[in-house]
Design an enzyme around this catalytic site. Structure first.
Site, PDB file in Angstrom:
ATOM      1  N   ASP A 152     -22.022   5.653   9.723  1.00 19.12           N
ATOM      2  CA  ASP A 152     -22.514   4.162  10.338  1.00 19.12           C
ATOM      3  C   ASP A 152     -22.970   3.406   9.335  1.00 19.12           C
ATOM      4  O   ASP A 152     -22.614   2.224   9.267  1.00 19.12           O
ATOM      5  CB  ASP A 152     -23.076   4.462  11.584  1.00 19.12           C
ATOM      6  CG  ASP A 152     -22.484   5.456  12.602  1.00 19.12           C
ATOM      7  OD1 ASP A 152     -21.286   5.670  12.337  1.00 19.12           O
ATOM      8  OD2 ASP A 152     -23.133   6.089  13.321  1.00 19.12           O
ATOM      9  N   PRO A 195       0.996  -1.255  -0.040  1.00 19.97           N
ATOM     10  CA  PRO A 195       0.077   0.086  -0.007  1.00 19.97           C
ATOM     11  C   PRO A 195       0.985   1.234   0.096  1.00 19.97           C
ATOM     12  O   PRO A 195       2.062   1.201   0.287  1.00 19.97           O
ATOM     13  CB  PRO A 195      -0.681   0.153   1.384  1.00 19.97           C
ATOM     14  CG  PRO A 195      -0.694  -1.374   1.719  1.00 19.97           C
ATOM     15  CD  PRO A 195       0.774  -2.090   1.299  1.00 19.97           C
ATOM     16  N   PRO A 196       0.393   2.466  -0.376  1.00 20.94           N
ATOM     17  CA  PRO A 196       1.083   3.741  -0.264  1.00 20.94           C
ATOM     18  C   PRO A 196       1.503   3.870   1.085  1.00 20.94           C
ATOM     19  O   PRO A 196       0.867   3.897   1.773  1.00 20.94           O
ATOM     20  CB  PRO A 196       0.088   4.696  -0.902  1.00 20.94           C
ATOM     21  CG  PRO A 196      -1.095   3.797  -1.509  1.00 20.94           C
ATOM     22  CD  PRO A 196      -1.076   2.588  -0.869  1.00 20.94           C
ATOM     23  N   GLY A 197       2.823   4.552   1.050  1.00 18.76           N
ATOM     24  CA  GLY A 197       3.349   4.996   1.999  1.00 18.76           C
ATOM     25  C   GLY A 197       4.003   4.160   3.258  1.00 18.76           C
ATOM     26  O   GLY A 197       4.151   4.513   4.351  1.00 18.76           O
ATOM     27  N   THR A 198       4.184   2.792   2.714  1.00 23.69           N
ATOM     28  CA  THR A 198       4.536   1.680   3.593  1.00 23.69           C
ATOM     29  C   THR A 198       6.272   1.799   3.402  1.00 23.69           C
ATOM     30  O   THR A 198       6.860   1.140   4.052  1.00 23.69           O
ATOM     31  CB  THR A 198       4.198   0.360   2.980  1.00 23.69           C
ATOM     32  OG1 THR A 198       4.156   0.169   1.794  1.00 23.69           O
ATOM     33  CG2 THR A 198       2.825   0.389   3.740  1.00 23.69           C
ATOM     34  N   LYS A 231       8.182   1.805   0.299  1.00 20.90           N
ATOM     35  CA  LYS A 231       8.949   0.963  -0.838  1.00 20.90           C
ATOM     36  C   LYS A 231       9.871   2.002  -1.634  1.00 20.90           C
ATOM     37  O   LYS A 231      10.954   1.496  -1.621  1.00 20.90           O
ATOM     38  CB  LYS A 231       7.889   0.615  -1.872  1.00 20.90           C
ATOM     39  CG  LYS A 231       6.644   0.060  -1.405  1.00 20.90           C
ATOM     40  CD  LYS A 231       5.728  -0.360  -2.452  1.00 20.90           C
ATOM     41  CE  LYS A 231       4.798   0.915  -2.798  1.00 20.90           C
ATOM     42  NZ  LYS A 231       3.989   1.561  -1.792  1.00 20.90           N
ATOM     43  N   THR A 232       9.822   3.116  -1.713  1.00 20.60           N
ATOM     44  CA  THR A 232      10.548   4.214  -2.210  1.00 20.60           C
ATOM     45  C   THR A 232      11.864   4.302  -1.393  1.00 20.60           C
ATOM     46  O   THR A 232      12.913   4.227  -1.831  1.00 20.60           O
ATOM     47  CB  THR A 232      10.111   5.533  -2.574  1.00 20.60           C
ATOM     48  OG1 THR A 232       8.910   5.399  -3.149  1.00 20.60           O
ATOM     49  CG2 THR A 232      10.984   6.491  -3.190  1.00 20.60           C
ATOM     50  N   GLU A 239     -23.095   8.906  20.370  1.00 24.67           N
ATOM     51  CA  GLU A 239     -21.755   8.413  20.517  1.00 24.67           C
ATOM     52  C   GLU A 239     -21.700   7.528  21.447  1.00 24.67           C
ATOM     53  O   GLU A 239     -21.082   6.208  21.763  1.00 24.67           O
ATOM     54  CB  GLU A 239     -20.737   9.470  20.877  1.00 24.67           C
ATOM     55  CG  GLU A 239     -20.496  10.408  19.796  1.00 24.67           C
ATOM     56  CD  GLU A 239     -20.131   9.695  18.274  1.00 24.67           C
ATOM     57  OE1 GLU A 239     -19.606   8.510  18.279  1.00 24.67           O
ATOM     58  OE2 GLU A 239     -20.533  10.139  17.301  1.00 24.67           O
TER      59      GLU A 239
HETATM   60  P1  ADP Z   1       6.010   4.529  -0.804  1.00 23.03           P
HETATM   61  O1  ADP Z   1       6.912   4.492  -1.757  1.00 23.03           O
HETATM   62  O2  ADP Z   1       5.746   3.178  -0.162  1.00 23.03           O
HETATM   63  O3  ADP Z   1       4.336   5.252  -1.087  1.00 23.03           O
HETATM   64  P2  ADP Z   1       7.626   6.025   0.894  1.00 23.03           P
HETATM   65  O4  ADP Z   1       8.842   5.037   0.847  1.00 23.03           O
HETATM   66  O5  ADP Z   1       7.684   7.114  -0.002  1.00 23.03           O
HETATM   67  O6  ADP Z   1       6.414   5.061   0.602  1.00 23.03           O
HETATM   68  O7  ADP Z   1       7.537   6.766   2.253  1.00 23.03           O
HETATM   69  C1  ADP Z   1       7.316   7.910   2.551  1.00 23.03           C
HETATM   70  C2  ADP Z   1       7.923   8.400   3.836  1.00 23.03           C
HETATM   71  O8  ADP Z   1       7.236   7.559   4.915  1.00 23.03           O
HETATM   72  C3  ADP Z   1       9.368   8.083   3.835  1.00 23.03           C
HETATM   73  O9  ADP Z   1      10.085   8.955   3.385  1.00 23.03           O
HETATM   74  C4  ADP Z   1       9.510   7.774   5.400  1.00 23.03           C
HETATM   75  O10 ADP Z   1       9.983   9.104   5.941  1.00 23.03           O
HETATM   76  C5  ADP Z   1       8.167   7.262   5.784  1.00 23.03           C
HETATM   77  N1  ADP Z   1       8.323   5.737   6.132  1.00 23.03           N
HETATM   78  C6  ADP Z   1       7.371   4.972   5.216  1.00 23.03           C
HETATM   79  N2  ADP Z   1       7.880   3.708   5.624  1.00 23.03           N
HETATM   80  C7  ADP Z   1       8.828   3.655   6.600  1.00 23.03           C
HETATM   81  C8  ADP Z   1       9.243   2.854   7.350  1.00 23.03           C
HETATM   82  N3  ADP Z   1       8.974   1.467   7.292  1.00 23.03           N
HETATM   83  N4  ADP Z   1      10.281   3.230   8.218  1.00 23.03           N
HETATM   84  C9  ADP Z   1      10.586   4.536   8.525  1.00 23.03           C
HETATM   85  N5  ADP Z   1      10.045   5.384   7.751  1.00 23.03           N
HETATM   86  C10 ADP Z   1       9.135   5.048   6.674  1.00 23.03           C
HETATM   87 ZN    ZN Z   2     -22.022   7.111  14.684  1.00 23.94          ZN
HETATM   88 MG    MG Z   3       6.735   5.682  -3.238  1.00 26.15          MG
END
Ligand code: ADP
Ligand code: ZN
Ligand code: MG
Length: 610
Positions: A502, A206-209, A211-212, A427
């Site tokens: 909900d 997923p995005p933000g994990t 990979k880059t 709530e």
């Molecule tokens: P993706 O390419 O999977 O979408 P990125 O590698 O661009 O995600 O991650 C974005 C930022 O989030 C990174 O620059 C880092 O700061 C943070 N980040 C994401 N995953 C990790 C991780 N496993 N450990 C440490 N920092 C992370």
């Molecule tokens: Zn509710």
């Molecule tokens: Mg990326």
């Protein structure tokens, strides 16, 4: 180094600019001075002056006559000039008046006229051209001449600066990449034995994990150059350039080997060519070029291709076959420990108070990815600055979690008394059902402070880290989701629009129980939907007949209705508790998990304590 060059360039430019301006000023001044010294007269006056014998000398040029008058009582007179008009008798007149005459003496030096006539125009053109080109250069980025050139950025080893130390919570992914690092370090060890390393590895998740980040870390660990380019960059700007860019990229890479070529978001070019109504020639060509380059180059030289994607299922099968991206590295959402590790990595550069508990923060952020967590730490640091603190404390982090996960608390959005009461009961309805049912997660926080995301209040449960959900748990979850509306009915005997979210979530859960998880008697274990884009929004696609589709709706409705009735019953039976907790919530606006549990006499496992 780049800066220096730029500075010099500017200097030269300004020097030329300056010189031209000075030259123009000098010439204009010169003319002005000459004008002051000479005076224009009419030709007829000139003839008169000849007749009156007032003229000492005449200098004749092609288009004008410079007239030097005789000195009057020892004083030199102003030089005069007049246009030369057609006058065949001029020479005769001058001779008979005994005036000296001749051409204009060359007071203009040849160097000067050469400068004016040749150098100055050329200089001006050069300057104009330079200015214009400079503009163009800036607009196009790389200059008009480099259309076909590849624009992949080259990060030298020292520049990625990222190592495996900076990537946390992805131990499995790191492990599979260590081999690649080792290969890049000493390829001969592998080639001597005859082993072929995979040409490419595909990072999937997923995005933000991260990979880059992982790809950069591999380059950083192996200390090799890192070529990176996004898939969309191949296709976006210049139509028809995609394939040539791929070629350039691989050419450069092979020259710099050993190195890493990283293609981010490869799904932009690597989309499957079949089952796609609108084919895109451009993309297809680029993909073909990529495939043939991957086949063509010799991996023993030490070029490793990494690619990343959120949508592995849309990739063309040809990309995934052995010899290309045959290795997959899963980069999934981090678990509890992983999240704690990531938080640790990101607090390294931040001044934090010694009593901070990152585990607590990790616990309250299930499902968050690395990018979210990095964001939370930064948000906390910002908050600390805002509060004039020199270090980040736990409260900052907790607040940051709220900001990132639930939207920022906004205290100035004022609810009417009646509305506030409704939101509070709603709530507490959720929370009470969560507390009173057995298969639910404990309540973490109830609040009626509106968020900027649009929620007027929310109840958050602390999900336990687990990978399977039982049918009972899902039924209870639905009941909790419907508890808000149920409380409105029980207390006010009227309903509001506040339950839309909900309702949506409850319906989704109920529907997937029927169609995906095989949890109804009617359909037994029949799969009625499949999930596409698993790593993105995970939208389900139905694969059944019309009639079955109707039956699915019926089954879904049944689950929801049962849950609704159950929720109403529970709240009716606990009416007093509902009112008591709601009144307190109206007062305090926010109740944390422990306070709430003390009020309803249950413990963390939802067991009644007496
Ligand atoms: P993706 O390419 O999977 O979408 P990125 O590698 O661009 O995600 O991650 C974005 C930022 O989030 C990174 O620059 C880092 O700061 C943070 N980040 C994401 N995953 C990790 C991780 N496993 N450990 C440490 N920092 C992370
Ligand atoms: Zn509710
Ligand atoms: Mg990326």
């Amino acid at each position: 180094m780049f800066n220096d060059k730029k500075f010099n360039g500017n200097k030269i430019k300004y020097a030329i600019y300056y010189a031209v301006v000075v030259a123009i000023v000098v010439f204009v001044l010169n003319d002005y001075v000459v004008n002051l010294k000479t005076e224009h007269i009419k030709y007829s006056d000139f003839i008169n002056y000849i007749n009156q014998n007032k003229i000492e000398e005449v200098q004749i040029s092609r288009d004008k006559l410079v007239v030097i008058p005789k000195a009057v009582s020892g004083q030199k007179q102003k030089t005069l000039y007049t246009e030369r008009i057609y006058d065949p008798d001029l020479v005769k007149r001058l001779t008979s008046a005994k005036v000296k005459y001749g051409g204009i003496p060359q007071e203009n030096s040849p160097i000067r006229s050469f400068l004016i006539n040749w150098v100055l125009p050329v200089a001006i053109f050069l300057l104009l051209g330079k200015l214009l080109l400079g503009r163009l250069d800036k607009k196009i980025g790389n200059g008009v001449m480099s259309f076909g050139k590849n624009t992949a950025k080259i990060y030298a080893e020292s520049e990625t600066g990222v190592t495996f130390n900076d990537v946390a919570g992805q131990e499995e992914a790191k492990e599979s990449l260590v081999e690649i690092v080792d290969f890049l370090h000493n390829p001969t060890r592998y080639t001597d034995i005859g082993a072929k390393l995979p040409k490419g590895a595909l990072l999937v998740g997923p995005p933000g994990t991260g990979k880059t980040l992982l790809a950069k870390a591999v380059a950083g660990e192996a200390k090799v150059p890192f070529f990176s380019i996004t898939g969309s960059a191949f296709v976006e700007m210049f139509v028809g350039m995609g394939a040539s860019r791929v070629r350039d990229l691989f050419e450069q890479a092979q020259q710099k080997a050993p190195c890493i070529v990283f293609i981010d978001e490869i799904d932009a070019i690597g989309k499957s060519r079949d089952n796609n109504m609108s084919t895109n020639d451009e993309r297809e060509q680029t993909l073909n070029q990529l495939l043939s380059e991957m086949d063509g180059f010799d991996s023993s030289k030490g070029v490793v291709i990494l690619a990343a994607t959120n949508r592995p299922e849309v990739l063309d099968k040809a990309l995934l076959r052995p010899g290309r991206f045959d290795r997959r590295v899963i980069v999934d959402r981090p678990d509890l420990k992983g999240r704690e590790e990531i938080l640790k990595v990101h607090t390294r550069g931040v001044k934090i108070s010694h009593d901070i508990n990152l585990l607590d923060i990790a616990k309250s952020t299930p499902g968050a990815v690395g990018a979210d967590l990095a964001n939370i730490i930064n948000e906390a640091a910002l908050r600390a600055v805002k509060k004039n603190r020199t270090e980040v404390i736990q409260e900052d982090l907790e607040e940051a979690v709220e900001v990132i996960i639930a939207g920022k608390e906004k205290k100035d959005r004022i609810l009417s008394k009646r509305e506030k009461r409704e939101v509070a009961f709603h709530e507490v309805g959720h929370a009470l059902i969560a507390a009173l049912l057995k298969h639910t997660d404990p309540v973490h926080k109830i609040t009626i402070v509106p968020t900027t995301m649009g929620a007027l209040g929310y109840t958050r449960q602390l999900p336990t880290e687990k990978y399977l959900n039982s049918k009972d748990e899902m039924l209870d979850q639905i009941c909790v989701m419907l508890g808000g509306r149920a409380a409105e009915e029980v207390e006010f005997n009227s309903i509001s629009t506040g339950a839309s979210n909900d309702i949506e979530k409850a319906t989704q859960t109920a529907r997937s129980m029927v169609t995906i998880y095989g949890m109804t008697d009617r359909f037994d274990m029949m799969g009625l939907e499949s999930v596409q884009d698993k790593y993105l929004d995970g939208r389900p696609v139905q694969n059944c007949s019309q009639e079955t589709s109707t039956a699915i709706d019926e089954e879904t409705l049944k689950i929801i209705r049962d849950a609704h009735i159950r929720a109403n019953k529970i709240l009716n039976e606990n009416r007093e508790l509902l009112t008591k907790v709601s009144e307190i919530l109206i007062d305090k606006e926010t109740l944390m998990g422990e306070e709430f549990m003390a009020l309803v006499n249950v413990n963390k496992d939802n067991e009644i304590v007496e």
